[in-house]
Write a protein that holds these residues in place. Structure first.
Motif, PDB file in Angstrom:
ATOM      1  N   HIS A 135      31.808  53.482  64.750  1.00  0.00           N
ATOM      2  CA  HIS A 135      33.257  53.317  64.679  1.00  0.00           C
ATOM      3  C   HIS A 135      33.627  52.154  63.765  1.00  0.00           C
ATOM      4  O   HIS A 135      32.830  51.237  63.544  1.00  0.00           O
ATOM      5  N   THR A 136      34.837  52.201  63.237  1.00  0.00           N
ATOM      6  CA  THR A 136      35.394  51.111  62.441  1.00  0.00           C
ATOM      7  C   THR A 136      36.208  50.201  63.342  1.00  0.00           C
ATOM      8  O   THR A 136      37.011  50.669  64.154  1.00  0.00           O
ATOM      9  N   GLY A 137      35.997  48.893  63.220  1.00  0.00           N
ATOM     10  CA  GLY A 137      36.737  47.930  64.019  1.00  0.00           C
ATOM     11  C   GLY A 137      37.823  47.250  63.209  1.00  0.00           C
ATOM     12  O   GLY A 137      37.793  47.231  61.976  1.00  0.00           O
ATOM     13  N   ILE A 138      38.791  46.677  63.901  1.00  0.00           N
ATOM     14  CA  ILE A 138      39.883  45.931  63.285  1.00  0.00           C
ATOM     15  C   ILE A 138      40.010  44.606  64.017  1.00  0.00           C
ATOM     16  O   ILE A 138      40.039  44.572  65.252  1.00  0.00           O
ATOM     17  N   ILE A 139      40.068  43.505  63.275  1.00  0.00           N
ATOM     18  CA  ILE A 139      40.259  42.192  63.880  1.00  0.00           C
ATOM     19  C   ILE A 139      41.539  41.573  63.343  1.00  0.00           C
ATOM     20  O   ILE A 139      41.929  41.803  62.208  1.00  0.00           O
TER      21      ILE A 139
END
Length: 278
Positions: A135-139
């Motif tokens: 999965h792609t994460g976002i911070i």
């Protein structure tokens, strides 16, 4: 002082998801799981210091645990001040302050449920989850306004946010590409930069030594990409914030070329918000 929250009012608060943001079933789980932990921590704190009073003396909790939990949930969801909650629950403001300080760390240690029966409590577990599932994460960093520290307090100026020009604390939030919350870090004074906060949390080491995962971030995290082998993707630096020439727009698009689809859109939105470019 008139006590607003009684048994009937408490039941109405629990039934209304608009007030707490949680269903009655989840609140019941929190009471059963976090309540004993709160009591145990309180007893350990009492046993760790020498007793100066007789057994049973001293101040008593004026709020049962479910009321302390509800006050904390309302404060976190709506940003209600401790003074307002104190009037609502019919107690002193210091009682609400003490209740939120006791309950918030326990809620943070409980972690986030990412799937039925799967819960992640630390940033390392979240990074492993994103890498294992591809999965792609976002911070991103989020600020919560706090009361101004008392005059003469050490490091008083650390709580002033350079972005919002107010006293606040900052947390780093990690979500997946769909916006589901995976992790929320402990709070730091708002004067700490987003990239510095991420480094303090060990994000650079976790990404450099951990699984291959793509993390999208805004312009506040520029520089982490080089330190993590490109695993943190940020918008390219823009020298021209207003009315950039055509040649610079073309160069900017070429730099964003390898990132396509929703990832590129998220990066553009985050960069434009932080730099003021439209």
């Amino acid at each position: 002082m008139i006590r607003v929250v009684g048994n009937r009012a408490r039941a109405a608060i629990i039934r209304s998801q608009r007030i707490t943001g949680l269903t009655p079933g989840v609140i019941a789980e929190l009471v059963a799981e976090v309540g004993p932990l709160c009591h145990e921590r309180h007893q350990r704190a009492l046993a760790a210091r020498p007793r100066r009073r007789a057994v049973g003396a001293g101040a008593k909790h004026k709020l049962v645990f479910v009321d302390r939990l509800l006050a904390t949930l309302v404060h976190l969801r709506h940003g209600a001040t401790h003074d307002v909650l104190a009037c609502w629950f019919g107690v002193d403001r210091s009682t609400i302050t003490r209740a939120t300080c006791e309950v918030r760390p326990l809620l943070a240690e409980r972690g986030c449920t990412i799937a039925p029966g799967r819960r992640r409590r630390t940033l390392a577990e979240v990074i492993d989850h994103l890498g294992a599932d591809g999965h792609t994460g976002i911070i991103d960093g989020t600020e919560v306004r706090v009361r101004r520290p008392a005059a003469g307090r050490k490091d008083r100026e650390k709580f002033i946010s350079g972005k919002n020009k107010q006293n606040a604390v900052k947390s780093m939030v990690v979500t997946d590409a769909e916006g589901r919350l995976l992790y929320c870090s402990p709070a730091e004074p708002a004067s700490v930069a987003d990239i510095t906060h991420a480094r303090k949390l060990g994000l650079v080491k976790l990404l450099a030594d951990g699984p291959a995962v793509e993390i999208l971030a805004d312009a506040g995290y520029q520089g982490l990409g080089a330190q993590t082998g490109g695993r943190v993707v940020t918008p390219p630096h823009r020298k021209f914030k207003k009315n950039p020439p055509a040649w610079y727009e073309e160069m900017h698009e070429r730099q964003l070329g390898p990132v396509r689809g929703p990832s590129a859109a998220l990066l553009r939105q985050g960069h434009d918000r932080d730099t003021g470019h439209r």
